[in-house]
Structures are given as structure tokens and as C-alpha cells.
Design a protein around this motif. Structure first.
Motif, PDB file in Angstrom:
ATOM      1  N   VAL A  23       0.831  -1.149   0.012  1.00 32.47           N
ATOM      2  CA  VAL A  23      -0.070   0.033  -0.237  1.00 32.47           C
ATOM      3  C   VAL A  23       0.870   1.514  -0.050  1.00 32.47           C
ATOM      4  O   VAL A  23       1.585   1.552   0.906  1.00 32.47           O
ATOM      5  N   ASP A  24       0.562   2.141  -0.865  1.00 36.58           N
ATOM      6  CA  ASP A  24       1.243   3.480  -0.951  1.00 36.58           C
ATOM      7  C   ASP A  24       0.320   4.549  -1.285  1.00 36.58           C
ATOM      8  O   ASP A  24      -0.783   4.383  -1.840  1.00 36.58           O
ATOM      9  N   PRO A  34      -6.974  15.543  -4.632  1.00 29.11           N
ATOM     10  CA  PRO A  34      -6.868  14.900  -3.446  1.00 29.11           C
ATOM     11  C   PRO A  34      -5.775  14.086  -3.283  1.00 29.11           C
ATOM     12  O   PRO A  34      -4.935  14.398  -4.104  1.00 29.11           O
ATOM     13  N   VAL A  35      -5.815  13.293  -2.267  1.00 24.76           N
ATOM     14  CA  VAL A  35      -4.532  12.435  -2.031  1.00 24.76           C
ATOM     15  C   VAL A  35      -4.912  11.109  -2.341  1.00 24.76           C
ATOM     16  O   VAL A  35      -6.182  10.503  -2.199  1.00 24.76           O
ATOM     17  N   THR A  36      -4.302  10.204  -3.243  1.00 26.94           N
ATOM     18  CA  THR A  36      -4.782   8.966  -3.726  1.00 26.94           C
ATOM     19  C   THR A  36      -3.870   7.842  -3.281  1.00 26.94           C
ATOM     20  O   THR A  36      -2.325   7.912  -3.142  1.00 26.94           O
ATOM     21  N   ALA A  37      -4.551   6.719  -2.836  1.00 25.91           N
ATOM     22  CA  ALA A  37      -3.636   5.513  -2.642  1.00 25.91           C
ATOM     23  C   ALA A  37      -4.135   4.463  -3.135  1.00 25.91           C
ATOM     24  O   ALA A  37      -4.909   4.509  -4.276  1.00 25.91           O
ATOM     25  N   ALA A  38      -3.044   3.377  -3.557  1.00 22.81           N
ATOM     26  CA  ALA A  38      -3.340   2.171  -4.128  1.00 22.81           C
ATOM     27  C   ALA A  38      -2.926   1.234  -3.059  1.00 22.81           C
ATOM     28  O   ALA A  38      -1.998   1.339  -2.305  1.00 22.81           O
ATOM     29  N   GLN A 107     -10.143  -9.225  -3.456  1.00 19.32           N
ATOM     30  CA  GLN A 107     -10.160 -10.331  -2.302  1.00 19.32           C
ATOM     31  C   GLN A 107      -9.592  -9.431  -1.251  1.00 19.32           C
ATOM     32  O   GLN A 107      -8.231  -8.882  -1.377  1.00 19.32           O
ATOM     33  N   GLN A 108      -9.917  -9.873  -0.047  1.00 19.91           N
ATOM     34  CA  GLN A 108      -9.315  -8.926   1.027  1.00 19.91           C
ATOM     35  C   GLN A 108      -7.944  -9.560   1.560  1.00 19.91           C
ATOM     36  O   GLN A 108      -7.826 -10.742   1.787  1.00 19.91           O
ATOM     37  N   PRO A 109      -6.863  -8.773   1.648  1.00 23.28           N
ATOM     38  CA  PRO A 109      -5.709  -9.285   1.845  1.00 23.28           C
ATOM     39  C   PRO A 109      -5.602  -9.722   3.607  1.00 23.28           C
ATOM     40  O   PRO A 109      -6.509  -9.314   4.254  1.00 23.28           O
ATOM     41  N   ASP A 110      -4.802 -10.586   3.870  1.00 22.85           N
ATOM     42  CA  ASP A 110      -4.603 -11.061   5.544  1.00 22.85           C
ATOM     43  C   ASP A 110      -3.448 -10.267   6.151  1.00 22.85           C
ATOM     44  O   ASP A 110      -3.251 -10.461   7.184  1.00 22.85           O
ATOM     45  N   TYR A 111      -2.511  -9.570   5.130  1.00 16.51           N
ATOM     46  CA  TYR A 111      -1.567  -8.782   5.788  1.00 16.51           C
ATOM     47  C   TYR A 111      -1.320  -7.530   4.766  1.00 16.51           C
ATOM     48  O   TYR A 111      -1.555  -7.838   3.811  1.00 16.51           O
ATOM     49  N   ALA A 112      -0.937  -6.401   5.603  1.00 14.91           N
ATOM     50  CA  ALA A 112      -0.544  -5.287   4.568  1.00 14.91           C
ATOM     51  C   ALA A 112       0.875  -4.650   4.848  1.00 14.91           C
ATOM     52  O   ALA A 112       1.355  -4.652   6.184  1.00 14.91           O
ATOM     53  N   LEU A 113       1.402  -4.472   3.987  1.00 13.70           N
ATOM     54  CA  LEU A 113       2.831  -3.606   3.880  1.00 13.70           C
ATOM     55  C   LEU A 113       2.527  -2.187   3.723  1.00 13.70           C
ATOM     56  O   LEU A 113       2.088  -1.860   2.446  1.00 13.70           O
ATOM     57  N   ILE A 114       2.744  -1.267   4.619  1.00 14.89           N
ATOM     58  CA  ILE A 114       2.241  -0.092   4.322  1.00 14.89           C
ATOM     59  C   ILE A 114       3.531   0.971   4.165  1.00 14.89           C
ATOM     60  O   ILE A 114       4.454   0.930   5.115  1.00 14.89           O
ATOM     61  N   VAL A 138       8.513  -4.969  -3.361  1.00 12.72           N
ATOM     62  CA  VAL A 138       8.025  -4.996  -4.998  1.00 12.72           C
ATOM     63  C   VAL A 138       6.234  -4.541  -4.525  1.00 12.72           C
ATOM     64  O   VAL A 138       5.730  -3.824  -5.708  1.00 12.72           O
ATOM     65  N   SER A 139       5.769  -5.052  -3.688  1.00 14.01           N
ATOM     66  CA  SER A 139       4.122  -4.824  -3.525  1.00 14.01           C
ATOM     67  C   SER A 139       3.964  -3.230  -3.356  1.00 14.01           C
ATOM     68  O   SER A 139       3.022  -2.855  -3.902  1.00 14.01           O
ATOM     69  N   ILE A 140       4.853  -2.769  -2.436  1.00 15.62           N
ATOM     70  CA  ILE A 140       4.782  -1.223  -2.151  1.00 15.62           C
ATOM     71  C   ILE A 140       5.056  -0.512  -3.569  1.00 15.62           C
ATOM     72  O   ILE A 140       4.345   0.591  -3.724  1.00 15.62           O
ATOM     73  N   ALA A 141       6.029  -0.883  -4.257  1.00 13.33           N
ATOM     74  CA  ALA A 141       6.504  -0.248  -5.181  1.00 13.33           C
ATOM     75  C   ALA A 141       5.433  -0.424  -6.420  1.00 13.33           C
ATOM     76  O   ALA A 141       5.253   0.877  -7.213  1.00 13.33           O
ATOM     77  N   ALA A 142       4.832  -1.490  -6.637  1.00 12.55           N
ATOM     78  CA  ALA A 142       3.622  -1.698  -7.688  1.00 12.55           C
ATOM     79  C   ALA A 142       2.784  -0.758  -7.086  1.00 12.55           C
ATOM     80  O   ALA A 142       2.063   0.151  -7.989  1.00 12.55           O
ATOM     81  N   ALA A 143       2.215  -0.482  -5.788  1.00 10.74           N
ATOM     82  CA  ALA A 143       1.041   0.368  -5.373  1.00 10.74           C
ATOM     83  C   ALA A 143       1.444   1.758  -5.660  1.00 10.74           C
ATOM     84  O   ALA A 143       0.659   2.680  -6.029  1.00 10.74           O
ATOM     85  N   SER A 144       2.913   2.290  -5.359  1.00 16.40           N
ATOM     86  CA  SER A 144       3.323   3.610  -5.694  1.00 16.40           C
ATOM     87  C   SER A 144       3.353   4.111  -7.334  1.00 16.40           C
ATOM     88  O   SER A 144       2.726   5.059  -7.584  1.00 16.40           O
ATOM     89  N   ILE A 145       3.414   2.983  -8.132  1.00 14.67           N
ATOM     90  CA  ILE A 145       3.161   3.281  -9.834  1.00 14.67           C
ATOM     91  C   ILE A 145       1.738   3.312  -9.825  1.00 14.67           C
ATOM     92  O   ILE A 145       1.339   4.446 -10.606  1.00 14.67           O
TER      93      ILE A 145
END
Length: 210
Positions: A23-24, A34-38, A107-114, A138-145
Motif C-alpha cells: 500500500v502506498d 485529492p490524495v490518492t492511495a493504491a 479479495q481482502q488481504p490478510d496482511y498489509a505492507l504500508i 515490490v508490492s509497495i513499489a507496485a502500489a506507488s506506480i
């Protein structure tokens, strides 16, 4: 220069977590929009090559990675509005957007890297705050993109509706053109009134009209 990898995700998998979301957010610094998150859940077997902090990638590379991510990953984007930024504050609003992005995943995740040093309030799943996470995971990098592209697209659209501020280029950040337009054209409904440069102009206008 190190690039982000899947080691934080592997560590979470080792603890028994299955679906791990990175998540980023983007857009804390602008005066408008707005502020945008992914939130992105990667398939460990189909991780697009070249994922990195969105700021380190060209626009063309970000676009091609987004296309790939939409095919191989679960992706969700959410925003917190200018009103929410002004009501709460930018940090709280960015956390609201993050929680919404997580909730929007198929699908709801069961863990988040913020990304960052704080875990949002109201986040009900186990999670880990990762400072400079978009350079590590890489998951956070993907969210940042994803977050960057979607917010940039939104600001280009708003720039067409409110010409003169240069949002299609500055994306709402306080560039010279944007600051001068604020002085000359005034404040739009998309400006963050709690941010000092905007607040100061509204205050000047109020004093002039009093």
C-alpha cells in the motif's frame, strides 16, 4: 542502487499469511487535488520485471508496468477528498485513502505492507509500516506506480476543467505557474484550504472584502 524485492512478502508468507497487499499513497505535497492511495496484491509467480519506486521510473515505464499489473495482480485505487484533507489533516487523509484502497481489493488481504512509518487507524488486518517501502518491497513499489498514474490522470482532467494553474504538468504541486495562478485567478474548489499558500490567499481576499 538496490531495487525492491519480495523479501518482506516472503517473511509474511513464512508467518502464515497468504494474501499480502502493498500500500502506498501519492499527493501529500500538492496544494490542489485529492490524495490518492493504491493497494496491490502481487502473484508471487507473476511479478512484473522492473518494479521500482514510481519516482525512479519514466512515465513510459510506469504506464507499461501498470498495464502488466492490471493483468497479473489485484489492484485497487482510492482517494481522500480535498474536504477530508482540510477536515482532518493530510496525514490522516492519506491514511483514509489507504484503508479505502485496501477495502476495495477484489479479495481482502490478510496482511498489509504500508509505506511510511505509521499504520493507518481503522486498519483491521495485521500490517507492517515500512519506511521507504517503495524502494524495499515490490508490492509497495507496485502500489506507488498505480497511485501515481491514477492521480496524475485525475489532475490532467482537473487541469482541463480549470485552465491556467498548470495542473496537467505540475499535478497540483506548488510550481511557480501554480502559485502565480493562485494569486491571479484565485482559489478553486479543488484547492486545499488548510494548506498555507491557499489559506493565505483566502485570508487576503477576506481582508480586502471586509
Amino acid at each position: 542502487m538496490s531495487t525492491p524485492d519480495y523479501s518482506l512478502e516472503h517473511a509474511a508468507h513464512a508467518q502464515g499469511f497468504l494474501r499480502i497487499a502493498g500500500v502506498d499513497e501519492v499527493g501529500r505535497g500538492p496544494l490542489a487535488g485529492p490524495v490518492t492511495a493504491a493497494a496491490v496484491i502481487l502473484d508471487p509467480n507473476r511479478i512484473p520485471a522492473g518494479l521500482n519506486d514510481s519516482k525512479k521510473l519514466s512515465e513510459k515505464k510506469r504506464e507499461s508496468l501498470l498495464k502488466e499489473l492490471l493483468e497479473v495482480a489485484q489492484v485497487s485505487v482510492a482517494h481522500a477528498t480535498v474536504e477530508e484533507i482540510d477536515t482532518h489533516n493530510i496525514l490522516r487523509a492519506s491514511h483514509i485513502a489507504m484503508v479505502r484502497a485496501i477495502q476495495g481489493l477484489p479479495q481482502q488481504p490478510d496482511y498489509a505492507l504500508i509505506d511510511g512509518n505509521m499504520i493507518p487507524q481503522n486498519l483491521t488486518i495485521p500490517s507492517q509500516a515500512v519506511i521507504k517501502g517503495d524502494a524495499l518491497s515490490v508490492s509497495i513499489a507496485a502500489a506507488s506506480i498505480v497511485a501515481k498514474i491514477r492521480r496524475d490522470q485525475l489532475m490532467v482532467e482537473l487541469g482541463q476543467q480549470f485552465p491556467g494553474y498548470g495542473w496537467e504538468k505540475n499535478k497540483g504541486y506548488p510550481s511557480k505557474q501554480h502559485r502565480e495562478a493562485l494569486e491571479n485567478l484565485g482559489v478553486t474548489p479543488h484547492h486545499r484550504r488548510s494548506f498555507k499558500p491557499v489559506h493565505n490567499i483566502l485570508y487576503q481576499q477576506k481582508n480586502v472584502s471586509d
